[in-house]
Motif scaffolding. Sequence first.
Motif, PDB file in Angstrom:
ATOM      1  N   VAL A   1       0.846  -1.189   0.000  1.00  0.00           N
ATOM      2  CA  VAL A   1       0.000   0.000   0.000  1.00  0.00           C
ATOM      3  C   VAL A   1       0.884   1.242   0.000  1.00  0.00           C
ATOM      4  CG1 VAL A   1      -1.935  -1.133   1.160  1.00  0.00           C
ATOM      5  CG2 VAL A   1      -0.159  -0.009   2.528  1.00  0.00           C
ATOM      6  N   ASP A   2       0.261   2.374  -0.280  1.00  0.00           N
ATOM      7  CA  ASP A   2       0.990   3.647  -0.252  1.00  0.00           C
ATOM      8  C   ASP A   2       1.054   4.233   1.146  1.00  0.00           C
ATOM      9  OD1 ASP A   2       1.351   3.781  -3.164  1.00  0.00           O
ATOM     10  OD2 ASP A   2      -0.815   4.104  -3.215  1.00  0.00           O
ATOM     11  N   VAL A   3       0.009   3.987   1.938  1.00  0.00           N
ATOM     12  CA  VAL A   3      -0.072   4.563   3.284  1.00  0.00           C
ATOM     13  C   VAL A   3      -0.642   3.527   4.242  1.00  0.00           C
ATOM     14  CG1 VAL A   3      -1.050   6.383   4.739  1.00  0.00           C
ATOM     15  CG2 VAL A   3      -0.446   6.895   2.359  1.00  0.00           C
ATOM     16  N   VAL A   4       0.010   3.344   5.358  1.00  0.00           N
ATOM     17  CA  VAL A   4      -0.585   2.635   6.496  1.00  0.00           C
ATOM     18  C   VAL A   4      -0.931   3.678   7.541  1.00  0.00           C
ATOM     19  CG1 VAL A   4      -0.171   1.063   8.416  1.00  0.00           C
ATOM     20  CG2 VAL A   4       0.560   0.425   6.127  1.00  0.00           C
ATOM     21  N   LEU A   5      -2.175   3.698   7.953  1.00  0.00           N
ATOM     22  CA  LEU A   5      -2.652   4.661   8.947  1.00  0.00           C
ATOM     23  C   LEU A   5      -3.226   3.904  10.135  1.00  0.00           C
ATOM     24  CD1 LEU A   5      -4.620   7.918   8.379  1.00  0.00           C
ATOM     25  CD2 LEU A   5      -5.463   6.273  10.047  1.00  0.00           C
ATOM     26  N   ALA A   6      -2.786   4.262  11.330  1.00  0.00           N
ATOM     27  CA  ALA A   6      -3.298   3.665  12.564  1.00  0.00           C
ATOM     28  C   ALA A   6      -3.567   4.777  13.561  1.00  0.00           C
ATOM     29  CB  ALA A   6      -2.300   2.666  13.139  1.00  0.00           C
ATOM     30  N   ARG A   7      -4.769   4.778  14.125  1.00  0.00           N
ATOM     31  CA  ARG A   7      -5.137   5.815  15.086  1.00  0.00           C
ATOM     32  C   ARG A   7      -5.534   5.170  16.403  1.00  0.00           C
ATOM     33  NH1 ARG A   7     -10.140  10.151  15.177  1.00  0.00           N
ATOM     34  NH2 ARG A   7     -11.332   8.241  14.879  1.00  0.00           N
ATOM     35  N   HIS A   8      -4.798   5.524  17.457  1.00  0.00           N
ATOM     36  CA  HIS A   8      -5.085   5.022  18.799  1.00  0.00           C
ATOM     37  C   HIS A   8      -5.220   3.495  18.805  1.00  0.00           C
ATOM     38  CE1 HIS A   8      -6.868   9.216  19.921  1.00  0.00           C
ATOM     39  NE2 HIS A   8      -5.553   9.214  19.788  1.00  0.00           N
ATOM     40  N   LEU A   9      -4.215   2.861  18.237  1.00  0.00           N
ATOM     41  CA  LEU A   9      -4.228   1.407  18.094  1.00  0.00           C
ATOM     42  C   LEU A   9      -3.125   0.718  18.885  1.00  0.00           C
ATOM     43  CD1 LEU A   9      -5.204  -1.209  16.748  1.00  0.00           C
ATOM     44  CD2 LEU A   9      -3.776  -0.615  14.757  1.00  0.00           C
ATOM     45  N   VAL A  10      -1.908   1.278  18.885  1.00  0.00           N
ATOM     46  CA  VAL A  10      -0.779   0.513  19.428  1.00  0.00           C
ATOM     47  C   VAL A  10      -0.931   0.205  20.915  1.00  0.00           C
ATOM     48  CG1 VAL A  10       0.864   1.272  17.676  1.00  0.00           C
ATOM     49  CG2 VAL A  10       0.629   2.596  19.784  1.00  0.00           C
ATOM     50  N   TRP A  11      -1.701   1.013  21.651  1.00  0.00           N
ATOM     51  CA  TRP A  11      -1.861   0.749  23.084  1.00  0.00           C
ATOM     52  C   TRP A  11      -2.598  -0.564  23.340  1.00  0.00           C
ATOM     53  CZ3 TRP A  11      -6.519   0.298  25.770  1.00  0.00           C
ATOM     54  CH2 TRP A  11      -7.678   0.679  25.077  1.00  0.00           C
ATOM     55  N   THR A  12      -3.332  -1.075  22.350  1.00  0.00           N
ATOM     56  CA  THR A  12      -4.107  -2.312  22.508  1.00  0.00           C
ATOM     57  C   THR A  12      -3.314  -3.557  22.162  1.00  0.00           C
ATOM     58  OG1 THR A  12      -4.964  -2.390  20.235  1.00  0.00           O
ATOM     59  CG2 THR A  12      -6.161  -1.015  21.823  1.00  0.00           C
ATOM     60  N   LEU A  13      -2.066  -3.422  21.717  1.00  0.00           N
ATOM     61  CA  LEU A  13      -1.329  -4.552  21.149  1.00  0.00           C
ATOM     62  C   LEU A  13      -0.340  -5.140  22.154  1.00  0.00           C
ATOM     63  CD1 LEU A  13      -0.545  -3.056  17.619  1.00  0.00           C
ATOM     64  CD2 LEU A  13      -2.546  -4.379  18.352  1.00  0.00           C
TER      65      LEU A  13
END
Length: 219
Positions: A116-128
């Motif tokens: 893909v051209d862009v990976v976008l993640a919003r308020h996600l890494v805290w759940t991993l």
Amino acid sequence: MSPTPPADELDGIARFWDDAADTFDDEPDHGLRDAGVRAAWASRLRTWLPGSPSDVLDLGCGTGSIAVLLAEAGHRVTGVDLAPRMIQLARAKLADAGLTATFLVGDAAEPPARAVDVVLARHLVWTLPDPQAAVARWVSMVRPGGSLVMVEGRWSSPDGASYTDEAPTLPWGGGVAAADLADVVRPLVTALRVERLSDDDLLWGRPVTDERYALVARV
């Protein structure tokens, strides 16, 4: 640690977010129902993403509010979320807006392999449970010259606790400071910048006092 919890844990996490789905949009920055909040996010996205239509992977897409803005801007959007109810609402939201996007039920830490051209993640890494491994995987999916866009924050001191008994302990459970996230991302990309968002009340629909920011990296 593997970035993917066992199947039974994933099922429990999916149930947690399914239960949250029907009221998820009540938060101003989730539902983007207020015209001012919506416009503030649309404006920021225009500065973070290419101006020409691009393939965008929206990870942890929730009910699809950001996906709507991306599709309105002409991008080709694929949203991934672990919770089937979130995906159901996202599909309905795009259809109601007369827009198209692809939505998949799946683990955002290990999305389907595609360039893909862009990976976008919003308020996600805290759940991993293993956010560093997830970030490395996301970067590997971005085409050369593309971008990783992460909207994150730190609202409490991470203590290894989880937001639900069904989930494993979380190293970034209270969020992650911009400096710490930048340290993880920097070796994987060619350039990055951090944009402070805490003082933009319109984005959140209210004043906030914790650390919120966007990390935008070029791959």
